[in-house]
Design an enzyme around this catalytic site. Structure first.
Site, PDB file in Angstrom:
ATOM      1  N   ASP A  99     -20.971 -20.739  91.839  1.00  7.69           N
ATOM      2  CA  ASP A  99     -20.672 -20.561  93.769  1.00  7.69           C
ATOM      3  C   ASP A  99     -20.215 -19.643  93.351  1.00  7.69           C
ATOM      4  OD1 ASP A  99     -19.604 -22.494  92.661  1.00  7.69           O
ATOM      5  OD2 ASP A  99     -18.776 -22.374  94.606  1.00  7.69           O
TER       6      ASP A  99
ATOM      7  N   PHE B 163     -23.267 -23.101  82.947  1.00  6.42           N
ATOM      8  CA  PHE B 163     -22.748 -23.973  85.043  1.00  6.42           C
ATOM      9  C   PHE B 163     -21.719 -23.875  84.497  1.00  6.42           C
ATOM     10  CE2 PHE B 163     -27.320 -25.688  83.656  1.00  6.42           C
ATOM     11  CZ  PHE B 163     -28.097 -25.554  84.770  1.00  6.42           C
ATOM     12  N   ASP B 164     -20.965 -23.574  86.420  1.00  7.63           N
ATOM     13  CA  ASP B 164     -19.886 -23.691  86.489  1.00  7.63           C
ATOM     14  C   ASP B 164     -19.953 -25.290  86.520  1.00  7.63           C
ATOM     15  OD1 ASP B 164     -17.012 -23.193  88.441  1.00  7.63           O
ATOM     16  OD2 ASP B 164     -18.554 -23.305  90.130  1.00  7.63           O
ATOM     17  N   LEU B 165     -18.733 -26.028  86.893  1.00 12.93           N
ATOM     18  CA  LEU B 165     -18.340 -27.180  87.359  1.00 12.93           C
ATOM     19  C   LEU B 165     -18.115 -27.174  89.387  1.00 12.93           C
ATOM     20  CD1 LEU B 165     -18.301 -29.988  86.252  1.00 12.93           C
ATOM     21  CD2 LEU B 165     -16.353 -30.240  86.290  1.00 12.93           C
TER      22      LEU B 165
END
Length: 225
Positions: A180, A9-11
């Site tokens: 995103d 996951f990106d943060l």
């Protein structure tokens, strides 16, 4: 659908609401100087900051230069005569305390944790991101978090992913990257032959081909099941 063992996951704006955190940190930073940060000022700062982070992703500037330029430009815009380096330090300290979860993140990650190994990959400054992760309430669901500071290179560069997979020992072909950003997350994943899941409007991807596209993070549960 392919079966995955690991989800990367990106943060910011994937797990944590960076926009709200940024706004709060700016308001706290400039409160002591008698300057109110409204939506217009925040929008201006955000525009400056995002353009500089895109340059950072392309290796056009380093983080020290990024920090100086963003606040020297913003201070000129709001008419405040202060050292950008001092403001930047105050802002970063305030930002490190901002850990607002995006809608649906806790429940989604809690359910995925039962069947997948979860990881965080982020371009943010190391001490800020680790502080925010620790305060978020979801740190215990993740095997590890790797920042661009630690890796010595930002997403989407190959060196970032080389470092991540060497550190964790997991296999790229068993991993899905979720984020995103069309460039740092999806293009970075595509270039590294990773399967990718973009959260947002498909039009924002342009010519970039994500493996999957979802509107909100909770849809990941349906997608993977």
């Amino acid at each position: 659908m392919k079966e995955y063992k690991n989800i990367l996951f990106d943060l910011d704006m994937t797990l944590l609401d960076f926009d709200r955190g940024e706004f709060n940190a700016l308001r706290k930073t400039f409160f002591d100087y008698g300057i109110e940060i409204d939506e217009k000022k925040h929008a201006m700062y955000s525009e400056i900051n995002k353009s500089l982070w895109k340059r950072y992703e392309k290796d056009e500037i380093d983080k020290e230069k990024l920090a100086y330029i963003r606040f020297s430009t913003f201070l000129e815009y709001i008419g405040l005569d202060k050292d950008p380096r001092v403001i930047d330090k105050q802002y970063k300290d305030n930002l490190s305390n901002e850990a607002i979860l995006m809608d649906g993140v806790f429940d989604t990650c809690r359910k995925l944790y039962k069947n997948y190994s979860l990881y965080i990959i982020t371009n943010g400054t190391d001490y800020i991101q680790r502080s925010r992760i620790a305060k978020s309430g979801i740190e215990g669901l993740f095997e590890a978090a790797v920042t661009s500071d630690e890796a010595g290179a930002p997403k989407p560069k190959k060196e970032f992913f080389d470092y991540f997979f060497a550190k964790t020992g997991i296999k790229p072909d068993e991993s899905l990257i979720v984020g995103d950003s069309p460039t740092s997350d999806i293009l970075g994943g595509v270039n590294y032959s990773l399967d990718t899941c973009f959260i947002g409007d498909r039009k924002a991807l342009g010519d970039i081909e994500a493996t999957y596209v979802i509107n909100i993070i909770t849809e990941l549960l349906t997608l993977l099941n």
